[in-house]
Scaffold this active site. Structure first.
Site, PDB file in Angstrom:
ATOM      1  N   HIS A 108      64.585  13.305  54.186  1.00 49.45           N
ATOM      2  CA  HIS A 108      63.981  12.361  53.492  1.00 49.45           C
ATOM      3  C   HIS A 108      62.489  12.700  53.864  1.00 49.45           C
ATOM      4  O   HIS A 108      61.910  13.193  54.572  1.00 49.45           O
ATOM      5  CB  HIS A 108      64.065  11.012  54.483  1.00 49.45           C
ATOM      6  CG  HIS A 108      63.038   9.778  54.491  1.00 49.45           C
ATOM      7  ND1 HIS A 108      62.230   9.538  55.549  1.00 49.45           N
ATOM      8  CD2 HIS A 108      62.680   9.023  53.528  1.00 49.45           C
ATOM      9  CE1 HIS A 108      61.559   8.832  54.976  1.00 49.45           C
ATOM     10  NE2 HIS A 108      61.666   8.171  54.016  1.00 49.45           N
ATOM     11  N   ASN A 110      58.364  10.600  52.657  1.00 51.57           N
ATOM     12  CA  ASN A 110      57.527   9.709  51.942  1.00 51.57           C
ATOM     13  C   ASN A 110      56.023   9.991  52.292  1.00 51.57           C
ATOM     14  O   ASN A 110      55.509  10.119  53.551  1.00 51.57           O
ATOM     15  CB  ASN A 110      58.000   8.261  52.590  1.00 51.57           C
ATOM     16  CG  ASN A 110      57.183   7.145  51.982  1.00 51.57           C
ATOM     17  OD1 ASN A 110      56.347   6.556  52.774  1.00 51.57           O
ATOM     18  ND2 ASN A 110      57.774   6.436  51.027  1.00 51.57           N
ATOM     19  N   ARG A 112      52.175   7.919  51.297  1.00 50.80           N
ATOM     20  CA  ARG A 112      51.841   6.517  50.525  1.00 50.80           C
ATOM     21  C   ARG A 112      50.525   6.071  50.910  1.00 50.80           C
ATOM     22  O   ARG A 112      50.082   6.275  51.993  1.00 50.80           O
ATOM     23  CB  ARG A 112      52.876   5.388  51.097  1.00 50.80           C
ATOM     24  CG  ARG A 112      52.882   4.954  52.437  1.00 50.80           C
ATOM     25  CD  ARG A 112      53.983   4.007  52.816  1.00 50.80           C
ATOM     26  NE  ARG A 112      54.249   3.685  54.166  1.00 50.80           N
ATOM     27  CZ  ARG A 112      54.704   4.593  55.028  1.00 50.80           C
ATOM     28  NH1 ARG A 112      55.408   5.629  54.717  1.00 50.80           N
ATOM     29  NH2 ARG A 112      54.656   4.189  56.302  1.00 50.80           N
ATOM     30  N   HIS A 177      70.611   0.113  68.571  1.00 53.31           N
ATOM     31  CA  HIS A 177      72.119  -0.382  68.739  1.00 53.31           C
ATOM     32  C   HIS A 177      73.112   0.684  68.934  1.00 53.31           C
ATOM     33  O   HIS A 177      74.128   0.651  69.261  1.00 53.31           O
ATOM     34  CB  HIS A 177      72.477  -1.240  67.616  1.00 53.31           C
ATOM     35  CG  HIS A 177      72.691  -0.590  66.201  1.00 53.31           C
ATOM     36  ND1 HIS A 177      71.635  -0.316  65.478  1.00 53.31           N
ATOM     37  CD2 HIS A 177      73.550  -0.105  65.685  1.00 53.31           C
ATOM     38  CE1 HIS A 177      71.836   0.279  64.256  1.00 53.31           C
ATOM     39  NE2 HIS A 177      73.210   0.390  64.290  1.00 53.31           N
TER      40      HIS A 177
END
Length: 304
Positions: A108, A110, A112, A177
């Site tokens: 991944h 990114n 911006r 979690h």
């Protein structure tokens, strides 16, 4: 220095072109499909490129967007309540690559720029982004290569930059979690404006430009390793963790959905197949159990 949005946009479009071209060179079967779209909740739009059902890449998306809206969504103002009610511009490139071979990690990236605007006041801007790696059957050499490349992206900006953004990545891509990291980390940064626009933009370019050198050698090393149903089954199980993170915690996903963005482009990050098994745990000493030694924050380069 003024904010040069056009320069950022030109860079991001070129980055999208370069990444798609290099990934396409590794894929003998499938082709990237381009989809141009308009931002229905405001102005602007994007250029989504998706590849699917390939020999190397089972699914991947490389998305450029530049949108303008009347009000920043909650995902952008949660940490900065003083910006509530401002209009915004958001532009960036976001990508997720899900290879077919379970020995090739998911990746991944990114990068911006967000600009919050209010009539009569100076615009507030910040850069964000990074890249991270999610292996299923990890190789230590791949992990070290990934982090050495991440460090090389940061080194020109100060010796404390890589440790800081590496730690931020470990903390951000953490499934609370589950009590485990999404993968082996990399870089994550947000709200970056303290260096001034020009230097922050330089850093954004450095991170964007280091994604391919970080990822392509790993794909080339692992894409031809034989695998069977067992490995594919485990890959699908671990992809379930990827889905959980993106839908529960990911700020980019929340920003896109809350701002009325294009759902198909926002959810392009999800894998083509995933599975969940009740209370499943790998047997001790198996290759599948080996992964869990990697799913915690570690100072990989110091260990090396």
């Amino acid at each position: 220095m003024s904010i040069d949005i056009d320069a950022v946009k030109d860079y991001l479009l070129d980055l999208q072109d370069r990444i798609c071209r290099e990934l396409q060179n590794l894929e003998p079967e499938a082709l990237f499909h381009e989809d141009l779209w308009e931002y229905e909740a405001g102005q602007g739009g994007g250029r989504t490129r998706v590849i699917a059902e390939g020999e190397v890449f089972e699914k991947g998306g490389v998305n450029f967007s530049h949108v303008r809206g009347e009000k920043l969504p909650a995902a952008a103002t949660a940490q900065r309540p003083e910006l509530i009610g401002r209009s915004f511009q958001a532009l960036g490139v976001s990508l997720v690559i899900h290879p077919r071979n379970p020995y090739v990690p998911t990746s991944h990236a990114n990068v911006r720029l967000l600009v919050a605007e209010k009539e009569g006041e100076e615009p507030v801007w910040w850069f964000g982004g990074g890249f991270d790696l999610t292996p299923y059957y990890p190789f230590r050499d791949d992990v070290l290569h990934w982090h050495r490349t991440a460090k090389a992206a940061c080194d020109p900006f100060g010796e404390d930059v890589y440790p800081h953004f590496k730690r931020w990545c470990d903390e951000y891509f953490y499934l609370k979690h589950r009590g485990e990291t999404r993968g082996i980390g990399g870089l994550f940064f947000d709200d970056l404006n303290a260096w001034g626009f020009a230097r922050c933009f330089d850093f954004l370019r450095s991170v964007g430009d280091h994604y391919l050198p970080a990822y392509l050698p790993i794909v080339k090393r692992r894409q031809d390793i034989p695998y069977g149903e067992r490995e594919r089954d485990f890959q699908a199980y671990r992809r379930g963790r990827y889905v959980e993170f993106n839908l529960i915690y990911d700020r980019g996903t929340l920003f896109g959905l809350q701002s009325g963005g294009r759902t198909e482009s926002i959810l392009m990050s999800l894998p083509p197949m995933a599975k969940w098994a009740y209370n499943w745990h790998p047997e001790e000493g198996t290759p599948e159990a080996h992964l869990y030694e990697y799913l915690r924050p570690r100072d990989w380069l110091s260990e090396a």
